[in-house]
Design a protein around this motif. Structure first.
Motif, PDB file in Angstrom:
ATOM      1  N   GLU A 145       0.861  -1.202   0.168  1.00 58.56           N
ATOM      2  CA  GLU A 145       0.136  -0.185  -0.194  1.00 58.56           C
ATOM      3  C   GLU A 145       0.856   1.004   0.106  1.00 58.56           C
ATOM      4  N   THR A 146       1.894   1.126   0.918  1.00 57.82           N
ATOM      5  CA  THR A 146       3.015   2.086   0.815  1.00 57.82           C
ATOM      6  C   THR A 146       3.383   2.527  -0.671  1.00 57.82           C
ATOM      7  N   TYR A 147       3.692   1.661  -1.289  1.00 63.06           N
ATOM      8  CA  TYR A 147       4.465   1.471  -2.682  1.00 63.06           C
ATOM      9  C   TYR A 147       3.431   2.235  -3.543  1.00 63.06           C
ATOM     10  N   ALA A 148       2.106   1.766  -3.398  1.00 63.86           N
ATOM     11  CA  ALA A 148       1.284   2.384  -4.524  1.00 63.86           C
ATOM     12  C   ALA A 148       0.560   3.671  -4.152  1.00 63.86           C
ATOM     13  N   VAL A 149       0.369   3.770  -2.829  1.00 56.97           N
ATOM     14  CA  VAL A 149      -0.466   5.026  -2.477  1.00 56.97           C
ATOM     15  C   VAL A 149       0.573   6.427  -1.929  1.00 56.97           C
ATOM     16  N   GLY A 150       1.723   5.858  -1.404  1.00 52.40           N
ATOM     17  CA  GLY A 150       2.641   6.958  -0.931  1.00 52.40           C
ATOM     18  C   GLY A 150       2.039   7.273   0.763  1.00 52.40           C
ATOM     19  N   ARG A 151       2.677   8.392   0.968  1.00 52.20           N
ATOM     20  CA  ARG A 151       2.735   8.709   2.402  1.00 52.20           C
ATOM     21  C   ARG A 151       1.851   9.958   2.331  1.00 52.20           C
ATOM     22  N   ALA A 152       1.096  10.465   3.712  1.00 49.81           N
ATOM     23  CA  ALA A 152       0.134  11.384   3.832  1.00 49.81           C
ATOM     24  C   ALA A 152       0.957  12.678   3.853  1.00 49.81           C
ATOM     25  N   GLU A 153       0.406  13.855   3.199  1.00 49.61           N
ATOM     26  CA  GLU A 153       1.244  14.996   3.359  1.00 49.61           C
ATOM     27  C   GLU A 153       1.535  15.846   4.579  1.00 49.61           C
ATOM     28  N   ASP A 154       0.391  15.620   5.375  1.00 51.71           N
ATOM     29  CA  ASP A 154       0.707  16.217   6.859  1.00 51.71           C
ATOM     30  C   ASP A 154       1.086  15.256   7.597  1.00 51.71           C
ATOM     31  N   THR A 155       0.790  14.040   7.868  1.00 56.15           N
ATOM     32  CA  THR A 155       1.448  12.959   8.875  1.00 56.15           C
ATOM     33  C   THR A 155       2.696  12.323   8.516  1.00 56.15           C
ATOM     34  N   GLY A 156       2.925  12.301   7.212  1.00 51.93           N
ATOM     35  CA  GLY A 156       4.155  11.371   6.877  1.00 51.93           C
ATOM     36  C   GLY A 156       4.125   9.986   6.931  1.00 51.93           C
ATOM     37  N   ARG A 157       2.710   9.560   7.377  1.00 54.07           N
ATOM     38  CA  ARG A 157       2.521   8.028   7.671  1.00 54.07           C
ATOM     39  C   ARG A 157       1.912   7.647   6.203  1.00 54.07           C
ATOM     40  N   SER A 158       2.082   6.001   6.099  1.00 55.98           N
ATOM     41  CA  SER A 158       1.857   5.546   4.913  1.00 55.98           C
ATOM     42  C   SER A 158       0.117   5.449   4.679  1.00 55.98           C
ATOM     43  N   GLY A 159      -0.211   6.088   3.487  1.00 57.34           N
ATOM     44  CA  GLY A 159      -1.585   6.259   3.402  1.00 57.34           C
ATOM     45  C   GLY A 159      -1.880   7.429   2.586  1.00 57.34           C
ATOM     46  N   PRO A 160      -3.259   7.678   2.461  1.00 57.92           N
ATOM     47  CA  PRO A 160      -3.706   8.952   1.850  1.00 57.92           C
ATOM     48  C   PRO A 160      -3.635  10.093   2.536  1.00 57.92           C
ATOM     49  N   THR A 161      -3.628  11.280   1.621  1.00 63.93           N
ATOM     50  CA  THR A 161      -3.710  12.623   2.524  1.00 63.93           C
ATOM     51  C   THR A 161      -5.471  13.016   2.531  1.00 63.93           C
ATOM     52  N   TRP A 162      -5.958  13.378   3.797  1.00 57.90           N
ATOM     53  CA  TRP A 162      -7.381  13.698   3.923  1.00 57.90           C
ATOM     54  C   TRP A 162      -7.700  15.079   3.845  1.00 57.90           C
ATOM     55  N   TYR A 163      -8.767  15.614   3.322  1.00 56.56           N
ATOM     56  CA  TYR A 163      -8.981  16.841   3.259  1.00 56.56           C
ATOM     57  C   TYR A 163     -10.508  17.148   3.406  1.00 56.56           C
ATOM     58  N   ARG A 164     -10.796  18.245   3.938  1.00 60.68           N
ATOM     59  CA  ARG A 164     -12.296  18.467   4.321  1.00 60.68           C
ATOM     60  C   ARG A 164     -12.387  19.931   3.693  1.00 60.68           C
ATOM     61  N   ASP A 165     -13.254  19.939   2.581  1.00 61.90           N
ATOM     62  CA  ASP A 165     -13.718  21.044   1.716  1.00 61.90           C
ATOM     63  C   ASP A 165     -12.400  21.799   1.232  1.00 61.90           C
ATOM     64  N   GLY A 166     -11.350  20.905   0.907  1.00 63.63           N
ATOM     65  CA  GLY A 166      -9.871  21.275   0.307  1.00 63.63           C
ATOM     66  C   GLY A 166      -8.862  21.690   1.368  1.00 63.63           C
TER      67      GLY A 166
END
Length: 210
Positions: A145-166
């Motif tokens: 998943e880390t290979y395919a998705v990358g790391r979150a912009e804000d937390t640096g953890r493996s997974g997506p970056t979440w946004y609320r209304d941008g």
């Protein structure tokens, strides 16, 4: 036929004598005289008809080379993700997972495809074309998943970056907060349009109307 010939003297009609001459008419020749034209026999020269040239046997074209199958790329060095390496993420399946009295929990799952062959190789035998990068419980699921998705912009953890209304989810004051252990989960305190995005900009979206 017979004729009488007499001598005649000039100035005097004096018959000196005569005698009978018997003229024999020439008889018809028994043979036709040969022509004066020399006839030369021309020998017959045989004319040879040239044999037809043999038609060359067509040489069959060589068969087209069989295209070589594209080898599976080796796993990225140090990623921990083994073969088969997941293709690019094409969807983020984002949904409301739990509805609590004080907050909701959102969940997102990266999907690759359409690639039925890959899905079958990693254990999905139901004929699906889109699937997670690994099945539940696979030892290298997080690494893949880390290979395919990358790391979150804000937390640096493996997974997506979440946004609320941008806007990034930075805590209860912003209306949403990343899960403490799992980057694929998000706490929602207020309604809004939420997105979960991969490193490459593939996003899944859900509207929370709480």
């Amino acid at each position: 036929m017979k004729r009488t010939a007499c001598g005649v003297a000039l100035g005097t009609l004096f018959l000196t004598g005569c005698h009978t001459i018997t003229d024999e008419l020439p008889t018809q020749p028994s043979k036709t005289p040969k022509s004066g034209v020399l006839t030369v026999a021309i020998p017959s020269i045989p004319v040879s008809t040239p044999a037809p040239k043999p038609t060359p046997t067509p040489v069959p074209a060589p068969p087209a080379p069989t295209p070589e199958s594209t080898p599976t790329p080796p796993p990225p060095s140090g990623s921990g993700c083994g073969n088969p390496v997941p293709p690019e993420v094409s969807r983020m399946n984002t949904k409301i997972h739990l509805r609590g009295p004080n907050r909701w929990t959102l969940d997102t799952t990266p999907l690759v495809g359409p690639d039925g062959d890959y899905c079958r190789k990693i254990g999905f035998t139901d004929g699906r074309l889109f699937c997670p990068v690994r099945t539940e419980g696979t030892s290298d699921r997080i690494a893949c998943e880390t290979y395919a998705v990358g790391r979150a912009e804000d937390t640096g953890r493996s997974g997506p970056t979440w946004y609320r209304d941008g806007q990034l989810c930075a805590g209860e004051a912003t209306g949403c907060e990343n899960h403490e252990d799992n980057q694929y989960l998000l706490y929602v305190y207020r309604g809004g349009r939420y997105k979960a995005c991969t490193r490459d900009g593939v996003c899944g979206e859900v509207v929370a109307d709480r």
